[in-house]
Every structure is written in C-alpha cells, then in structure tokens.
Design a protein around this motif. Structure first.
Motif, short mmCIF file in Angstrom:
data_model
loop_
_atom_site.label_atom_id
_atom_site.label_comp_id
_atom_site.label_asym_id
_atom_site.label_seq_id
_atom_site.Cartn_x
_atom_site.Cartn_y
_atom_site.Cartn_z
N MET B 1 8.93 119.72 65.96
CA MET B 1 9.29 120.09 64.58
C MET B 1 10.15 121.34 64.58
O MET B 1 11.17 121.42 63.91
CB MET B 1 7.99 120.31 63.79
N GLU B 2 9.70 122.31 65.40
CA GLU B 2 10.44 123.56 65.55
C GLU B 2 11.90 123.26 65.93
O GLU B 2 12.84 123.76 65.31
CB GLU B 2 9.77 124.39 66.65
N LEU B 3 12.02 122.36 66.93
CA LEU B 3 13.34 122.00 67.43
C LEU B 3 14.16 121.36 66.31
O LEU B 3 15.33 121.66 66.11
CB LEU B 3 13.20 121.03 68.61
N PHE B 4 13.49 120.48 65.56
CA PHE B 4 14.16 119.76 64.49
C PHE B 4 14.72 120.74 63.46
O PHE B 4 15.89 120.70 63.10
CB PHE B 4 13.16 118.80 63.82
N ILE B 5 13.86 121.68 63.03
CA ILE B 5 14.32 122.64 62.01
C ILE B 5 15.46 123.49 62.55
O ILE B 5 16.46 123.71 61.86
CB ILE B 5 13.14 123.54 61.57
N ASN B 6 15.32 123.91 63.80
CA ASN B 6 16.40 124.71 64.39
C ASN B 6 17.71 123.95 64.43
O ASN B 6 18.76 124.50 64.12
CB ASN B 6 16.00 125.12 65.82
N GLN B 7 17.63 122.68 64.82
CA GLN B 7 18.85 121.89 64.91
C GLN B 7 19.46 121.67 63.54
O GLN B 7 20.69 121.68 63.39
CB GLN B 7 18.57 120.54 65.58
N LEU B 134 19.63 130.99 65.63
CA LEU B 134 20.64 129.95 65.51
C LEU B 134 21.72 130.26 64.49
O LEU B 134 22.86 129.85 64.62
CB LEU B 134 19.97 128.62 65.16
N ILE B 135 21.34 131.00 63.45
CA ILE B 135 22.34 131.32 62.44
C ILE B 135 22.65 132.81 62.53
O ILE B 135 21.77 133.66 62.45
CB ILE B 135 21.82 130.97 61.03
N SER B 136 23.94 133.12 62.73
CA SER B 136 24.32 134.53 62.77
C SER B 136 24.68 134.97 61.35
O SER B 136 24.83 134.14 60.45
CB SER B 136 25.51 134.71 63.71
N THR B 137 24.83 136.28 61.18
CA THR B 137 25.19 136.75 59.84
C THR B 137 26.55 136.21 59.44
O THR B 137 26.80 135.97 58.27
CB THR B 137 25.24 138.29 59.81
N HIS B 138 27.42 136.00 60.45
CA HIS B 138 28.73 135.46 60.09
C HIS B 138 28.60 134.07 59.49
O HIS B 138 29.22 133.75 58.48
CB HIS B 138 29.65 135.39 61.31
N GLN B 139 27.76 133.25 60.13
CA GLN B 139 27.61 131.89 59.63
C GLN B 139 26.96 131.89 58.25
O GLN B 139 27.33 131.11 57.37
CB GLN B 139 26.81 131.05 60.62
N ALA B 140 25.98 132.79 58.06
CA ALA B 140 25.36 132.89 56.74
C ALA B 140 26.41 133.31 55.71
O ALA B 140 26.47 132.76 54.61
CB ALA B 140 24.22 133.90 56.78
N GLY B 141 27.25 134.28 56.10
CA GLY B 141 28.31 134.71 55.21
C GLY B 141 29.25 133.57 54.86
O GLY B 141 29.68 133.41 53.72
N GLY B 241 28.95 116.81 51.74
CA GLY B 241 29.36 115.98 52.87
C GLY B 241 29.56 116.81 54.12
O GLY B 241 29.16 116.44 55.21
N GLY B 242 30.17 117.99 53.94
CA GLY B 242 30.40 118.88 55.07
C GLY B 242 29.11 119.27 55.75
O GLY B 242 28.97 119.17 56.98
N PHE B 243 28.11 119.68 54.96
CA PHE B 243 26.82 120.06 55.54
C PHE B 243 26.16 118.87 56.22
O PHE B 243 25.61 118.97 57.31
CB PHE B 243 25.90 120.64 54.47
N LEU B 244 26.23 117.70 55.55
CA LEU B 244 25.60 116.51 56.12
C LEU B 244 26.22 116.14 57.46
O LEU B 244 25.51 115.83 58.42
CB LEU B 244 25.74 115.33 55.15
N VAL B 245 27.57 116.20 57.52
CA VAL B 245 28.24 115.86 58.78
C VAL B 245 27.80 116.82 59.88
O VAL B 245 27.49 116.41 61.00
CB VAL B 245 29.77 115.88 58.61
N GLY B 246 27.72 118.11 59.54
CA GLY B 246 27.27 119.10 60.52
C GLY B 246 25.87 118.79 61.04
O GLY B 246 25.60 118.84 62.24
N ILE B 247 24.96 118.45 60.11
CA ILE B 247 23.57 118.17 60.51
C ILE B 247 23.49 116.89 61.35
O ILE B 247 22.87 116.86 62.41
CB ILE B 247 22.67 118.05 59.25
#
Lengths: 340, 292
Positions: B1-7, B134-141, B241-247
C-alpha cells in the motif's frame, strides 16, 4: 469552459476536400511521358542515384497507400510507419530465416499487413479525426519498442536488426544489382498504381469516397460504413507493407529504429505535398521527402531542419492543394498553348 | 500500500508537467480548432529565452515575466505571418505547416544554443515537500501553478469581455462577426495565450527534464495524450487527463512485470486508446453537435 457549442456543418470545410473525379488519375500523354522517363533515366545515372530512385518509388508506394486511406476514405493515419515496419520485417524474416525467394515475400508482407490493418481498423471505427490520429500515432510510437521485445528477438534480431542479402539479377542478365532492383520495383509500383486507380474507380472506391464526403449520406444510401472503413485501412496497410518489404530488400537492412514516428510524419508530408486524393501526386510527394532533406542539408548543415521547414512552407503557400494544383495549372497552360 | 501511494504521488508529480502542456494544447485547440504540433517547440524556445535572460543577469521573476510577454507576442506574430494565409487551406495543409514550424524552431534553437544539456533554476527549491521523498517542493510548486493557471483561465473565459468574445469567435464565427467581434484577432489572441501558457509549462518543466532543444519531444506526446484523454474541449479535463496519464504511466511501470522505461509510453498510449474507444470524446469532453 465552453459548455455549449454549436457547429454548423455548412460553414465548415470537410477534412478532405473532394477532388474532381477525373483528377484521380493522370492524362494519357502525361502518363506515357512519365513512364518513359522512369524507364530510361537509370541508364544514364550512377548506381547511387539508381538506389535513390528505387527509394523514391518505394516511398511513392507508401504515400499512395496513405492517399487511398485519407484521400479515398477520409480517414487519417499517423501510424503508417508501423505497417511499413511490419512489411519490412515480414520480408526480412522470410528471406533470412525461411530462405524464401524475395519475390514471394512481397505478397506475404502485403497479406500480413492487410490483416493487421484490417484488425486495427476495427477499434478505429469508433474514432475519427484527431482521435484516430492519436490512436494511429500510438501504434507508430509503440512499433519500434515492440520489435525490440526479448520474446521475439530470435526472429527479429532485437536492437541489432537483420541484414538482408541483395538479390542478383536473374537469368544471368548483364545488369547491376541496383538496376535490377530498380526495374523490379518499377514493375511492382506500376502494378500497384494501376490497381489503386482501378480500385478507386470501382464500386468499392466510390463507396469509400461517399463515406469521405458525407458519412451520414453514405450510410443512408446503403453503404456499410464499418466494412468499407476497415477495408480502406486494410488495403492501405497492405500496400504499405509491400512498400516496406521492398524497402527492406533495397536497403538490405531492417532495424527497429529505422521505423520510428519520423517515417510516419514523412509519409504524411509526402501525401500533403503530392496532393491529398490525387494518386500520381504520390510520386511528387515521395520526391519531396527523399530529396528535399538532402537539399536542405546541402544549403547548411546546422540549419538543415530550418531550411526543410522553410521549403515546406514555400510549397504549401504556393500550392496549398499540393502537386495536384500544379498539375492542373500546367494542364490548362498546355491546352491554352495548343489552342493558340 | 505504501508503495502504491508513493507511486501515485510520483505520478501526480510527473502528471503536473503533462497537465501544463495539455492545457496549452487545449487552449490553442479552442481558438483555432487544430492541434498544434509545434507547441512543444514553441515552449522550448521560450524557455531558452528565459534562460538567456537569466544568463544576462535578469532576476528570475523579471525573466519569467519578460518571457511571457515575448512568447505572447511571438505567438501572435506566428499566427499573423505564417498561419493567417493558410486559414482557407485544407486542414491537412495546416498540419503540414505545424510540422514545418516544428522543424524550423528546433533547428534554429539548436544553432543558437547548441544541443548540450543546460541546468535551469527553480524558484521553489528542490528539498523534499512535507517530508515526502517523492515530491520535491519544485514539483509541488508546479502542481500549484498549474491549478492556479486553470482557475485563472476559467475566470478569464467566464467573466471577462474578451474571454467571452474569444469563445464566441471559436464557437460561431459568423454570428460573432455580426455582433462586432473581430474574429481574426481572436484567433491571434488564442495563439498568443497558448504560446504564453506553453512558456510557463516550459519554464516549470525545464528544471526536471533539463534544457535542450529536444526536451519537449516526450513531454509533448504525453501532453497530447492527456489533452485527448481529458477531452479536447475541456481545459479542466485536460489537466485531469495530465495527472491521470502521469499516474497511469507510473503504476504500469511499477506493477506490470517486464515493463521497462521503453514500454511505458506504448502501454500508456494503448490504455488511452482503450479509453477513447469506450468514450470517444474523452473523459470530460462534450459531443460536438453538428447540423447536417
């Protein structure tokens, strides 16, 4: 955020404008002149130029195949490179692993690609326009990766690809391999060209063109949309496959990275430059994609891409309808001269 | 589950890039009804301009602003000079024009700034965001900017005079002209805005994928996929769509055995095609009703 959009069909141009019926082929005199040029030219040029002309014919066949699909049935494909690759690999595998004569690999490649194209056409039925472009595009992107798969590496040679031996001229004819291959390709191209012109003039061809011009009207007239649309896909893929097989024999080498998305783009450009829906234009389009990159490279190494783009812009500004427009212009000029 | 959320989180982070690009694509699709194949290259060129400005000592945010203005003007000029004459030409000719533009921009950028990879600064820093690896501040920004952009566009199209005029010009050109909207300039404005949004996308992406003339190749493909998946008529859909494709891409890479980096893209595309076969107008798109 626009939620309600009304598009009136009257004001919108169709995806492909309908060329006049007569314009599908080439006039008789022009055809003979073209044929004589194609027959005679190799006698006067070097072997490398003969090879280039062979490639010109091969790309011409592939552009023609796309033209049948887009100009004939109004469907759009960015995935022709995938069918070209399948054809090339079918030929290469049959020659290298099966020891099959190269002449027999052409129909084999055609049949394999026809089946693949027909099957791909089935899901594509639900898509149109830009969505179909994306689906075919996906196929083009996936193909090089699929060819590299480890499971079939024994057959495809993986990343390295396969080397194909070039056929000698039969019956001890005193011509070079290149020249023999050129004339062989010329015969195949002519056969395909004539068959395609006749296909588009037949009942099936008229059905496809009716679908291109107006799907709803076509189905109201009793044309089975799904059959003819998938059939167009199959025929187009089959012809592209033959081109791919010829290409593999001419280049003597197949590798996954020769059949990337760039090839699909090139074929598409060839069709636009040649004139959508005008079959003889395929040769002009092929000439554009074979020679113009070389010319651009000749003008400047670093800016070859820019010059290619500029030349492309020049062509589409001067003749937005492709070589067809140029041909019609030349024809009227010729007639005027004859009358005066 | 941990892995799933991280991915999934990592997928959202890369998805933000695609979402940004998809937004620019949908913008221009709304204005001109074509998919602009040169969009990625335009964004790349704008990013290079920003980089050049910073090399000359312009502070980040000033460079950002200047780049937006330049690329807006650039988009308008490209429309006026290159594509206005093609307005009456067949659709496929226009597509060929986009490909030509692609080749020109790519080659010119290569000549001016050569093909070596360049670092691009980020204003958000690159430390871990809220303790997540997994998420840097840049990506959050980046996600934040994308969402802000989406809201701003929504406001623009819903509440401003010019936004409404643009929508009218795209939906019913004839009627729009009759009520006094200059439809020709609305198209140019659409190009300008799409170009500016593309510039934002490029500047946000550059710290992740690094700056070079071919940086947009892969991103553009995913951006198109995202835009089509979400529905080309819906900016919100395109971001989703962008987020979905990424996931999608991340989960496929993690859970399906034997899928290396090479096969991620084909599989993501295949999934999208399947979605399209089930729902041909994309997730959030609406059917365009045509009178025959």
């Amino acid at each position: 955020m626009s939620t309600i959009q009304e598009t009136t069909a009257e004001t919108q141009a169709a995806t492909v404008d309908a060329p006049p019926k007569k314009a599908m082929g080439l006039g008789r005199t022009a055809s003979w002149v073209m044929l004589i040029i194609l027959l005679a030219l190799p006698l006067f040029v070097r072997n490398f130029v003969i090879f280039q002309m062979t490639m010109l014919l091969i790309y011409g066949i592939a552009v023609l195949a796309l033209n049948i699909l887009t100009g004939g049935s109004g469907q759009f494909s960015l995935g022709q490179s995938a069918f070209y690759a399948i054809g090339a690999y079918t030929a290469a595998i049959l020659i290298e692993h099966g020891g099959v004569n190269y002449v027999l690999t052409l129909p084999a490649a055609g049949i394999v690609c026809f089946i693949v194209g027909f099957l791909f056409g089935l899901p594509a039925l639900r898509l149109s326009g830009i969505y179909l472009a994306l689906a075919t595009f996906a196929l083009a992107v996936a193909m090089p990766q699929l060819l590299k798969l480890g499971v079939i590496e024994h057959w495809t040679g993986g990343v390295q690809g396969l080397v194909v031996t070039k056929p000698d001229a039969p019956f001890g004819l005193p011509v070079s391999q290149d020249m023999w291959l050129y004339y062989f390709t010329l015969v195949v191209s002519l056969a395909i060209y004539l068959a395609s012109v006749n296909l588009l003039r037949s009942r099936s061809g008229r059905a496809m063109m009716a679908i291109r011009d107006n799907e709803i009207a076509a189905s109201a007239m009793g044309i089975d949309l799904s059959i003819y649309k998938t059939l167009a896909f199959g025929v187009s893929a089959g012809i592209t496959g033959v081109a791919g097989a010829l290409g593999a024999i001419a280049v003597q080498f197949v590798a996954p990275d020769s059949y990337t998305f760039q090839l699909a783009i090139a074929l598409f450009l060839g069709m636009v430059v040649g004139g959508v829906g005008w079959l003889p234009g395929s040769l002009a389009g092929a000439a554009f994609i074979v020679f113009v990159p070389n010319i651009a490279e000749g003008i400047s190494k670093g800016l070859s891409g820019a010059f290619f783009g500029v030349l492309l812009f020049v062509v589409i500004y001067l003749v937005p309808h492709g070589a067809r427009q140029g041909a019609i212009y030349a024809e009227t000029l010729f007639n005027k001269l004859r009358r005066s | 589950m941990e892995l799933f959320i991280n991915q999934v989180l990592a997928g959202i982070a890369t998805g933000a890039i695609y979402a940004c690009m998809a937004l620019a694509i949908v913008m221009i699709f709304q204005a001109i009804d074509h998919l602009n194949f040169a969009q990625g290259e335009m964004a790349m060129f704008a990013t290079f301009i920003a980089w050049q400005l910073m090399q000359w000592g312009v502070p980040y945010w000033w460079a950002f602003l200047l780049t937006l203005i330049i690329s807006f003007a650039g988009g308008v000029i490209i429309e006026r000079v290159l594509f206005k004459p093609l307005a009456k030409a067949p659709v496929l000719t226009n597509v060929a024009g986009f490909i030509a533009l692609f080749a020109i921009i790519n080659s010119v950028a290569g000549l001016i700034w050569d093909f070596t990879i360049k670092q691009f600064p980020t204003p958000f820093g690159s430390s871990p965001f809220l303790g997540s690896q997994l998420i840097s501040t840049h990506q959050a920004g980046m996600i934040g900017v994308t969402l802000a952009l989406l809201i701003a566009l929504f406001m623009f199209f819903r509440f401003t005079r010019i936004g409404l005029a643009m929508r009218a010009a795209a939906a019913m050109p004839e009627s729009a002209r009759l009520v006094g909207i200059n439809t020709g300039w609305m198209v140019a404005l659409g190009w300008g805005m799409a170009s500016a949004i593309g510039a934002i996308a490029g500047i946000l992406i550059a710290p992740v994928v690094f700056l070079e003339p071919n940086m947009m190749g892969g991103v553009l493909i995913y951006g198109f996929a995202a835009a089509v998946l979400g529905g080309l008529t819906s900016p919100l859909g395109s971001v989703l769509g962008g987020f979905l494709v990424g996931i999608f891409e991340n989960l496929v890479g993690t859970y399906v055995p034997g899928v290396g980096n090479e096969l991620k893209l084909p599989i993501a595309l295949a999934l999208i095609v399947i979605v399209l076969v089930v729902k041909p107008t994309g997730l959030m798109g609406h059917t365009v009703v045509k009178r025959v």
